[in-house]
Every structure is written in C-alpha cells, then in structure tokens.
Design a protein around this motif. Structure first.
Motif, PDB file in Angstrom:
ATOM      1  N   ILE A  40       0.857  -1.180   0.000  1.00 62.10           N
ATOM      2  CA  ILE A  40       0.000   0.000   0.000  1.00 62.10           C
ATOM      3  C   ILE A  40       0.898   1.236   0.000  1.00 62.10           C
ATOM      4  CG2 ILE A  40      -1.703   1.315   1.309  1.00 62.10           C
ATOM      5  CD1 ILE A  40      -2.671  -1.346   2.469  1.00 62.10           C
ATOM      6  N   SER A  41       0.628   2.151  -0.930  1.00 66.94           N
ATOM      7  CA  SER A  41       1.385   3.399  -1.008  1.00 66.94           C
ATOM      8  C   SER A  41       0.513   4.441  -1.698  1.00 66.94           C
ATOM      9  CB  SER A  41       2.691   3.188  -1.785  1.00 66.94           C
ATOM     10  OG  SER A  41       2.421   2.844  -3.113  1.00 66.94           O
ATOM     11  N   ILE A  42       1.097   5.553  -2.013  1.00 66.60           N
ATOM     12  CA  ILE A  42       0.351   6.599  -2.712  1.00 66.60           C
ATOM     13  C   ILE A  42      -0.106   6.055  -4.058  1.00 66.60           C
ATOM     14  CG2 ILE A  42       0.513   8.887  -3.777  1.00 66.60           C
ATOM     15  CD1 ILE A  42       2.585   9.563  -1.608  1.00 66.60           C
ATOM     16  N   GLY A  43      -1.366   6.121  -4.340  1.00 70.55           N
ATOM     17  CA  GLY A  43      -1.912   5.644  -5.605  1.00 70.55           C
ATOM     18  C   GLY A  43      -2.405   4.206  -5.570  1.00 70.55           C
ATOM     19  N   THR A  44      -2.110   3.474  -4.498  1.00 70.27           N
ATOM     20  CA  THR A  44      -2.627   2.108  -4.374  1.00 70.27           C
ATOM     21  C   THR A  44      -3.339   1.976  -3.045  1.00 70.27           C
ATOM     22  OG1 THR A  44      -0.570   1.285  -3.424  1.00 70.27           O
ATOM     23  CG2 THR A  44      -0.802   1.094  -5.799  1.00 70.27           C
ATOM     24  N   SER A  45      -4.519   1.409  -3.095  1.00 71.26           N
ATOM     25  CA  SER A  45      -5.326   1.311  -1.878  1.00 71.26           C
ATOM     26  C   SER A  45      -5.151  -0.023  -1.171  1.00 71.26           C
ATOM     27  CB  SER A  45      -6.803   1.525  -2.230  1.00 71.26           C
ATOM     28  OG  SER A  45      -7.219   0.542  -3.159  1.00 71.26           O
ATOM     29  N   GLN A  46      -4.504  -0.985  -1.827  1.00 73.51           N
ATOM     30  CA  GLN A  46      -4.333  -2.290  -1.205  1.00 73.51           C
ATOM     31  C   GLN A  46      -3.100  -2.985  -1.768  1.00 73.51           C
ATOM     32  OE1 GLN A  46      -7.985  -4.218  -2.101  1.00 73.51           O
ATOM     33  NE2 GLN A  46      -7.533  -4.520  -4.246  1.00 73.51           N
ATOM     34  N   SER A  47      -2.586  -3.919  -0.998  1.00 69.96           N
ATOM     35  CA  SER A  47      -1.477  -4.739  -1.471  1.00 69.96           C
ATOM     36  C   SER A  47      -2.015  -5.781  -2.441  1.00 69.96           C
ATOM     37  CB  SER A  47      -0.803  -5.454  -0.297  1.00 69.96           C
ATOM     38  OG  SER A  47      -0.213  -4.522   0.567  1.00 69.96           O
ATOM     39  N   GLU A  48      -1.164  -6.192  -3.386  1.00 71.64           N
ATOM     40  CA  GLU A  48      -1.537  -7.235  -4.343  1.00 71.64           C
ATOM     41  C   GLU A  48      -0.356  -8.157  -4.581  1.00 71.64           C
ATOM     42  OE1 GLU A  48      -2.725  -5.233  -7.952  1.00 71.64           O
ATOM     43  OE2 GLU A  48      -4.834  -5.432  -7.419  1.00 71.64           O
ATOM     44  N   VAL A  49      -0.655  -9.438  -4.792  1.00 67.63           N
ATOM     45  CA  VAL A  49       0.348 -10.418  -5.175  1.00 67.63           C
ATOM     46  C   VAL A  49       0.380 -10.462  -6.703  1.00 67.63           C
ATOM     47  CG1 VAL A  49       1.021 -12.851  -5.060  1.00 67.63           C
ATOM     48  CG2 VAL A  49      -0.039 -11.763  -3.075  1.00 67.63           C
ATOM     49  N   HIS A  50       1.594 -10.513  -7.269  1.00 63.28           N
ATOM     50  CA  HIS A  50       1.782 -10.516  -8.716  1.00 63.28           C
ATOM     51  C   HIS A  50       2.761 -11.604  -9.117  1.00 63.28           C
ATOM     52  CE1 HIS A  50       0.069  -6.450  -9.473  1.00 63.28           C
ATOM     53  NE2 HIS A  50       0.483  -6.217  -8.246  1.00 63.28           N
ATOM     54  N   ARG A  51       2.686 -12.024 -10.382  1.00 61.04           N
ATOM     55  CA  ARG A  51       3.783 -12.775 -10.976  1.00 61.04           C
ATOM     56  C   ARG A  51       4.919 -11.779 -11.171  1.00 61.04           C
ATOM     57  NH1 ARG A  51       1.169 -15.245 -16.157  1.00 61.04           N
ATOM     58  NH2 ARG A  51       2.975 -14.137 -16.916  1.00 61.04           N
ATOM     59  N   GLY A  52       6.129 -12.252 -11.150  1.00 61.94           N
ATOM     60  CA  GLY A  52       7.274 -11.351 -11.234  1.00 61.94           C
ATOM     61  C   GLY A  52       7.361 -10.558 -12.515  1.00 61.94           C
ATOM     62  N   ASP A  53       6.810 -11.080 -13.604  1.00 60.49           N
ATOM     63  CA  ASP A  53       6.890 -10.400 -14.893  1.00 60.49           C
ATOM     64  C   ASP A  53       5.645  -9.581 -15.221  1.00 60.49           C
ATOM     65  OD1 ASP A  53       5.194 -12.542 -15.269  1.00 60.49           O
ATOM     66  OD2 ASP A  53       6.088 -13.194 -17.150  1.00 60.49           O
ATOM     67  N   CYS A  54       4.808  -9.335 -14.240  1.00 61.01           N
ATOM     68  CA  CYS A  54       3.554  -8.607 -14.474  1.00 61.01           C
ATOM     69  C   CYS A  54       3.815  -7.119 -14.712  1.00 61.01           C
ATOM     70  CB  CYS A  54       2.616  -8.786 -13.278  1.00 61.01           C
ATOM     71  SG  CYS A  54       1.050  -7.908 -13.463  1.00 61.01           S
ATOM     72  N   PHE A  55       3.333  -6.614 -15.838  1.00 58.79           N
ATOM     73  CA  PHE A  55       3.519  -5.196 -16.148  1.00 58.79           C
ATOM     74  C   PHE A  55       2.664  -4.305 -15.251  1.00 58.79           C
ATOM     75  CE2 PHE A  55      -0.204  -6.230 -18.638  1.00 58.79           C
ATOM     76  CZ  PHE A  55      -0.984  -5.094 -18.535  1.00 58.79           C
ATOM     77  N   ALA A  56       1.583  -4.841 -14.715  1.00 60.73           N
ATOM     78  CA  ALA A  56       0.672  -4.031 -13.902  1.00 60.73           C
ATOM     79  C   ALA A  56       1.239  -3.737 -12.520  1.00 60.73           C
ATOM     80  CB  ALA A  56      -0.671  -4.741 -13.776  1.00 60.73           C
ATOM     81  N   ALA A  57       2.288  -4.423 -12.126  1.00 61.35           N
ATOM     82  CA  ALA A  57       2.872  -4.211 -10.799  1.00 61.35           C
ATOM     83  C   ALA A  57       3.636  -2.900 -10.718  1.00 61.35           C
ATOM     84  CB  ALA A  57       3.802  -5.375 -10.443  1.00 61.35           C
ATOM     85  N   GLY A  58       4.061  -2.378 -11.837  1.00 61.68           N
ATOM     86  CA  GLY A  58       4.819  -1.137 -11.844  1.00 61.68           C
ATOM     87  C   GLY A  58       6.209  -1.343 -11.263  1.00 61.68           C
TER      88      GLY A  58
END
Length: 92
Positions: A40-58
């Motif tokens: 959680i940080s500025i611009g994100t309201s919740q934590s998320e789990v991602h695959r390591g190569d996910c472009f949406a993770a930023g």
C-alpha cells in the motif's frame, strides 16, 4: 579523397563483426523474480500479489518466494487481476 573498396560502402565489415560478438557476449538477459507483492502506497489502496513479470505491478514490486506468495493469498491479500498469480499457484 577517401579510398573506397569495391562492392559498396567501403566499410571493412570483418573488422566490426568481432566487436558485435564481444558486446553481445557481455549482455545479460533481464531477470524478474518469480513472485512479488506491491505494498500500500500513494496511488494504491491495497497490497496485491503478482507474478514477477507482471507489467501491472509497476516499479514497486517487492520480490517474494512462492511460499510467501501462497501465504499472502491465504491471508487475504488480493491477487492481481491481470497476471492472476492465484491461478498459477493453484490458490483459488
């Protein structure tokens, strides 16, 4: 005036090929972690789990192990809707 070799541009390509090969040998493929979590940080309201190569993770992806990803999903942290790590990990 410059002297040109017969057959074209006047460049001695045999001189360039070894350099190209040496440079390509020094390149390393880009590596990604297998799994990651965004906090959680500025611009994100919740934590998320991602695959390591996910472009949406930023750029805020923090590398975690497979076991940590499974534990985070089990604890209720949301799976990314783009890369769907819950499907890949079998944690539906």
């Amino acid at each position: 005036m410059h002297r040109h070799q017969a057959g074209g541009s006047g460049l001695n390509w045999s001189r360039w090929r070894p350099v190209e090969k040496r440079e390509s040998e020094n390149l390393h493929p880009c590596t990604f972690p297998d799994w990651g979590i965004t906090d959680i940080s500025i611009g994100t309201s919740q934590s998320e789990v991602h695959r390591g190569d996910c472009f949406a993770a930023g750029k805020q992806l923090r590398a975690i192990s497979r076991e940590q990803a499974l534990a985070a999903l089990g604890d209720g942290i949301q799976a990314c809707e783009v890369c769907r790590p819950d499907l890949v990990l079998g944690a539906l």
